[in-house]
Design an enzyme around this catalytic site. Structure first.
Site, short mmCIF file in Angstrom:
data_model
loop_
_atom_site.label_atom_id
_atom_site.label_comp_id
_atom_site.label_asym_id
_atom_site.label_seq_id
_atom_site.Cartn_x
_atom_site.Cartn_y
_atom_site.Cartn_z
CG HIS A 97 41.76 41.00 23.72
ND1 HIS A 97 41.26 41.43 22.34
CD2 HIS A 97 40.98 40.31 23.65
CE1 HIS A 97 39.38 41.48 23.42
NE2 HIS A 97 39.59 40.92 23.86
CD GLU B 285 36.17 46.21 32.36
OE1 GLU B 285 36.37 44.32 32.08
OE2 GLU B 285 35.49 46.63 32.82
#
Length: 342
Positions: free
Chosen positions: A134, A65
């Protein structure tokens, strides 16, 4: 002049359509991220785009990321309009330094010699039993950063129009997509059948280009007794509770958290005299705290009760106790009862 052709879309299809439109319209737009190319993304939001527009316009990246955002900053400074995808908002943290120290500051530190027209897309929020890694809602972290705009749509129509506007913006935008409502609005009643977007007016989406300017909230329901400020999935939960309990609430979908449409908020609260803030993120330092502060500063003499907040709890997002954490219909009904009695 004939009306533009429309099509019934869910939110995934609307996002895909926005990306398709912008890839065709602007040769500087590129899409990148983990699995966004051949596979089409974990939620299929980029399905078919690589095949249509080529591997130099839609391409996969390593699982990094920090690298994804860093490369995006460089592309933007060079003159491209990158649209990186972070597969889940929970994984955006390794890219924070690039977003905060580089993307958000590039225009300022270069005295406007360079801009960073980058739009970071990411699914966020819970309601899908994703657990603590998540299901997070980190939007308030980005509203705290000067130089970044933060956008959260609540319908397919808004998702496409806002995403196009974000990509065209000359500053970095974090575009959070509520994954619980990708395929249909969610009322908060997890034990009831899911309603598809095809039965919702927000699913009628123009097939071509259109934009919804950033910084403009939407009054999704007019009312007289209390103003509810919310966004994303919680827009639909609030609407369901208000309808079920017969509450004459004015519901404002913020759509853009930063820039914030404070004028619409102020006018509504001065009319109703009460304000409730609803979001799924944790309570302490959540964006609801900023909303409550601004309402108090601007509307104090019009308020008939303290600003009420209904939020997630100050804990990691639980898996087995998801519906206790989620600010659902029971907690909302109690909050409405409280604020109307105050």
């Amino acid at each position: 002049m004939s009306e533009p052709a429309t099509k019934t879309m869910n939110m995934i299809e609307a996002i895909n359509s926005a990306l398709d439109v912008m890839l065709a319209k602007d040769p500087e737009v590129v899409i990148m991220g983990e699995d966004v190319g051949y596979f089409g993304g974990v939620f299929r939001a980029t399905a078919g785009l690589q095949k249509k527009h080529g591997k130099t316009r839609v391409f996969d990246t390593p699982i990094s990321e920090c690298g994804i955002i860093g490369v995006g900053v460089g592309m933007a400074a060079y003159g491209l309009r990158p649209v990186p995808e972070i597969q889940f908002a929970d994984y955006i943290y390794p890219g924070l330094d690039q977003l905060v120290s580089e993307a958000a500051r590039l225009r300022y530190r270069s005295a406007n010699d360079f801009i960073c027209p980058m739009t970071v897309r990411s699914p966020f929020g819970g309601g899908i039993f994703g657990g603590q890694t998540h299901s997070q809602s980190p939007e308030s972290m980005f509203t705290h950063i000067c130089g970044i705009k933060t956008v959260i749509p609540a319908t397919p129509y808004d998702a496409k129009g806002l995403l196009i506007a974000a990509i065209e913006d000359n500053d970095p935008v974090v575009f959070f997509e509520p994954k619980r409502i990708y395929n249909g609005p969610f009322t908060g009643y997890y034990d009831r059948p899911v309603e598809p977007w095809s039965k919702h007016e927000g699913s009628d989406v123009p097939e071509g280009y259109y934009r919804i300017d950033l910084g403009k909230a939407s009054v999704v329901r007019e009312g007289e007794t209390v103003t509810v400020l919310t966004y994303g999935t919680m827009v639909h939960v609030v609407k369901a509770v208000v309808a079920e309990h017969g509450i004459d609430a004015e519901i404002i979908d913020l759509r853009t958290l930063l820039p914030l449409d404070i004028e619409t908020i102020e006018a509504s609260v001065k009319k109703t005299g009460r304000c409730m803030v609803v979001h799924e993120a944790t309570r302490t330092s959540g964006f609801g705290a900023e909303l409550a502060a601004q309402v108090q500063e601007r509307c104090f003499y019009h308020l008939e009760a303290p600003v009420e907040r209904v939020t997630g709890f100050d804990t990691p997002y639980p898996h087995s106790l998801e519906w206790a954490y989620f600010p659902g219909p029971v907690r909302l009904a109690r909050a409405f009862d409280k604020i109307m009695k105050d």
